[in-house]
Design a protein around this motif. Structure first.
Motif, PDB file in Angstrom:
ATOM      1  N   GLY A 111       2.700  -7.038 -12.103  1.00 40.03           N
ATOM      2  CA  GLY A 111       3.538  -6.565 -10.994  1.00 40.03           C
ATOM      3  C   GLY A 111       4.327  -7.672 -10.329  1.00 40.03           C
ATOM      4  O   GLY A 111       5.088  -7.415  -9.387  1.00 40.03           O
ATOM      5  N   CYS A 146      10.895 -14.509  -1.692  1.00 40.96           N
ATOM      6  CA  CYS A 146      11.234 -13.713  -2.881  1.00 40.96           C
ATOM      7  C   CYS A 146      12.633 -13.109  -2.809  1.00 40.96           C
ATOM      8  O   CYS A 146      12.980 -12.258  -3.639  1.00 40.96           O
ATOM      9  CB  CYS A 146      10.204 -12.598  -3.081  1.00 40.96           C
ATOM     10  N   PRO A 169      10.606  -7.679   0.561  1.00 37.55           N
ATOM     11  CA  PRO A 169      10.102  -8.976   0.108  1.00 37.55           C
ATOM     12  C   PRO A 169       9.192  -9.593   1.174  1.00 37.55           C
ATOM     13  O   PRO A 169       9.362  -9.321   2.370  1.00 37.55           O
ATOM     14  CB  PRO A 169      11.374  -9.814  -0.063  1.00 37.55           C
ATOM     15  N   GLY A 214       0.814  -1.219   0.000  1.00 37.08           N
ATOM     16  CA  GLY A 214       0.000   0.000   0.000  1.00 37.08           C
ATOM     17  C   GLY A 214       0.840   1.259   0.000  1.00 37.08           C
ATOM     18  O   GLY A 214       0.298   2.362   0.128  1.00 37.08           O
TER      19      GLY A 214
HETATM   20  C1  LIG Z   1       5.877  -6.710   3.363  1.00 39.67           C
HETATM   21  S1  LIG Z   1       4.818  -6.259   2.047  1.00 39.67           S
HETATM   22  C2  LIG Z   1       5.624  -4.792   1.483  1.00 39.67           C
HETATM   23  C3  LIG Z   1       5.052  -3.535   2.024  1.00 39.67           C
HETATM   24  C4  LIG Z   1       5.622  -2.262   1.433  1.00 39.67           C
HETATM   25  N1  LIG Z   1       7.052  -2.262   1.384  1.00 39.67           N
HETATM   26  C5  LIG Z   1       5.162  -1.065   2.238  1.00 39.67           C
HETATM   27  O1  LIG Z   1       5.990  -0.434   2.906  1.00 39.67           O
HETATM   28  O2  LIG Z   1       3.955  -0.753   2.216  1.00 39.67           O
HETATM   29  C6  LIG Z   1       5.201  -7.383   0.779  1.00 39.67           C
HETATM   30  C7  LIG Z   1       4.406  -7.182  -0.483  1.00 39.67           C
HETATM   31  O3  LIG Z   1       4.926  -8.026  -1.489  1.00 39.67           O
HETATM   32  C8  LIG Z   1       3.861  -8.390  -2.332  1.00 39.67           C
HETATM   33  N2  LIG Z   1       4.302  -9.549  -3.122  1.00 39.67           N
HETATM   34  C9  LIG Z   1       4.346 -10.844  -2.734  1.00 39.67           C
HETATM   35  N3  LIG Z   1       4.821 -11.612  -3.726  1.00 39.67           N
HETATM   36  C10 LIG Z   1       5.091 -10.783  -4.774  1.00 39.67           C
HETATM   37  C11 LIG Z   1       5.598 -10.977  -6.092  1.00 39.67           C
HETATM   38  N4  LIG Z   1       5.927 -12.201  -6.508  1.00 39.67           N
HETATM   39  N5  LIG Z   1       5.749  -9.915  -6.891  1.00 39.67           N
HETATM   40  C12 LIG Z   1       5.409  -8.652  -6.457  1.00 39.67           C
HETATM   41  N6  LIG Z   1       4.899  -8.420  -5.228  1.00 39.67           N
HETATM   42  C13 LIG Z   1       4.751  -9.462  -4.389  1.00 39.67           C
HETATM   43  C14 LIG Z   1       2.743  -8.666  -1.355  1.00 39.67           C
HETATM   44  O4  LIG Z   1       1.484  -8.626  -1.992  1.00 39.67           O
HETATM   45  C15 LIG Z   1       2.933  -7.537  -0.342  1.00 39.67           C
HETATM   46  O5  LIG Z   1       2.151  -6.422  -0.664  1.00 39.67           O
END
Ligand SMILES: C[S@@+](CC[C@H](N)C(=O)[O-])C[C@H]1O[C@@H](n2cnc3c(N)ncnc32)[C@H](O)[C@@H]1O
Length: 411
Positions: free
Chosen positions: A142, A183, A163, A99
């Protein structure tokens, strides 16, 4: 029966451990979630809680409940924790953007945002709605696994991202590289392909524990130290409270530089605020009740909120930000209700809790995470609180972005 009357099960002292466990009949909404083992009695208890909550929600919507609290006006303006800095000329690319916690942090620290990559459509729509001018890749587009990262070479100075933390989090099964959500290899691949002058990668503190020391060495630091160009990598552990955020939240951040000079010039972000330390010269971090603009009362001594949790990878869609008994106790001590988060402050005020605790709204949860009050949450409540719970507190991310910018300026 009044809604405040205790239910029969609340008085029962039966030892649940001796009862048989029954599987859930409701399928999980997340493919990797393994449902908890509960007894029939526990399942019945949760079913009745949900039923009661639905009925209360219906009565609130019909205006049948007396409002317990006024609509709160927060005291804390989180923008004061991360003043907008002059443009540095550095271009930032965001992976796993969620977000937008890190994205807004880097923007306020003066970096130009070039693009975001996020697999969840609803999180991508939060970014697009807040910053229509940003290039946002959401959904399959994405997914970090399908991107030709080389195309970004020469167009990005700083790559940042968090990640997914589920493979390492204490709240999960900590399967590391065996968890298909890991990831980090894809992140390292992106860094090696793009070759930014610096990168910032954030995660849960468990990744800095001895349990994952070998993983960190073999998957993150060594491949980057051996790559061409090589990266020099710092690792820092930071607490949100040290940056004025009224929440207990610790994060580990890997910060890598292509130049040894920038690596040597880098200073870990110094605290900007002090929690509960009258000796300190720093401005105090507010307690969460003060930050939300709630009265200071003997019944609920002020303090830091427990870690806000995301339910996005849990068993079902939830508007709760609490996933442990100990956190539930801390929320209760503060007089705050971490379940059934309301869409708006007005809706929270019209929907009193059984216990008399203050019902939080999406805007309140975003404030507790340090988002600017102007950041919009256009999605369903469970998606919004899930995105917020996943985020890096922007004031913490801002402090990291500032330190990186300063190191690069000195190099
Ligand atoms: C810990 S959250 C990151 C939050 C973000 N850094 C922030 O400060 O708001 C990890 C995010 O990685 C996304 N995600 C998971 N696997 C992914 C992928 N293969 N490619 C891109 N995004 C991915 C998830 O949906 C999630 O929103």
């Amino acid at each position: 029966m009044s809604s405040n009357e205790p239910l029969a099960w609340e008085d029962e002292q039966t030892d649940l451990a001796v009862e048989g466990l029954v599987p859930s009949r409701i399928p999980s909404t997340h493919p990797l979630h393994q449902p908890r083992s509960l007894t029939a009695r526990e399942r019945e208890r949760y079913r009745r809680m949900a039923q009661r909550s639905r009925e209360q929600s219906r009565r609130a919507a019909a205006g049948e409940l007396d409002s317990l609290h006024e609509v709160n006006v927060p005291t804390l303006d989180t923008r004061d924790l991360m003043p907008r800095l002059e443009p540095s000329g550095l271009r930032a690319l965001s992976l796993y953007s969620g977000g937008g916690g890190l994205d807004v942090a880097f923007e306020r620290a003066g970096l130009e945002h070039v693009a975001s990559y996020e697999i969840l459509d609803h999180a991508a729509s939060t970014l697009a709605r807040n910053r229509p001018e940003w290039e946002v890749h959401g959904g399959a587009d994405g997914d970090v696994h399908g991107v030709q990262w080389r195309d970004w070479r020469g167009k990005v100075d700083v790559l940042h991202g968090g990640p997914p933390c589920q493979p390492f989090s204490n709240a999960g099964r900590q399967q590391g590289h065996l968890d298909p959500r890991d990831c980090w290899p894809a992140t390292v691949k992106a860094i090696r392909a793009i070759q930014p002058v610096a990168f910032v990668a954030e995660n849960v503190p468990a990744l800095a524990s001895t349990k994952f020391a070998q993983y960190v060495r073999e998957v993150i630091t060594e491949p980057l130290e051996r790559s061409r160009p090589r990266y020099y990598v710092h690792r820092v552990v930071l607490e949100a409270r040290s940056f004025g955020v009224p929440q207990v939240r610790k994060r580990v951040v890997f910060i890598g530089f292509r130049s040894k000079k920038a690596y040597d010039a880098f200073c870990a972000p110094a605290p900007t605020h002090a929690w509960n330390n009258p000796e300190s010269d720093l401005p105090p971090t507010m307690g969460v009740r003060e930050a939300l603009g709630l009265p200071q009362v003997d019944e609920y001594p002020d303090g830091l909120a427990p870690t806000v949790r995301s339910g996005l990878t849990g068993p079902r869609y939830t508007t709760s930000i609490c996933n442990s008994t100990s956190a539930a106790k801390s929320w209760a001590t503060l007089g705050l209700w971490p379940n059934g988060v309301a869409a708006t402050r007005e809706a929270a005020s019209a929907f009193p809790t059984d216990s008399g605790a203050f019902r939080l709204s999406v805007a309140d949860v975003a404030l507790i995470q340090g988002f600017p009050p102007t950041w919009i949450w256009p999605t369903a409540v469970y998606q919004a609180v899930g995105q917020i719970g996943n985020a890096v507190p922007p004031p913490l991310g801002w402090a990291v972005a500032k330190s990186v910018t300063e190191a690069l300026a000195l190099a």
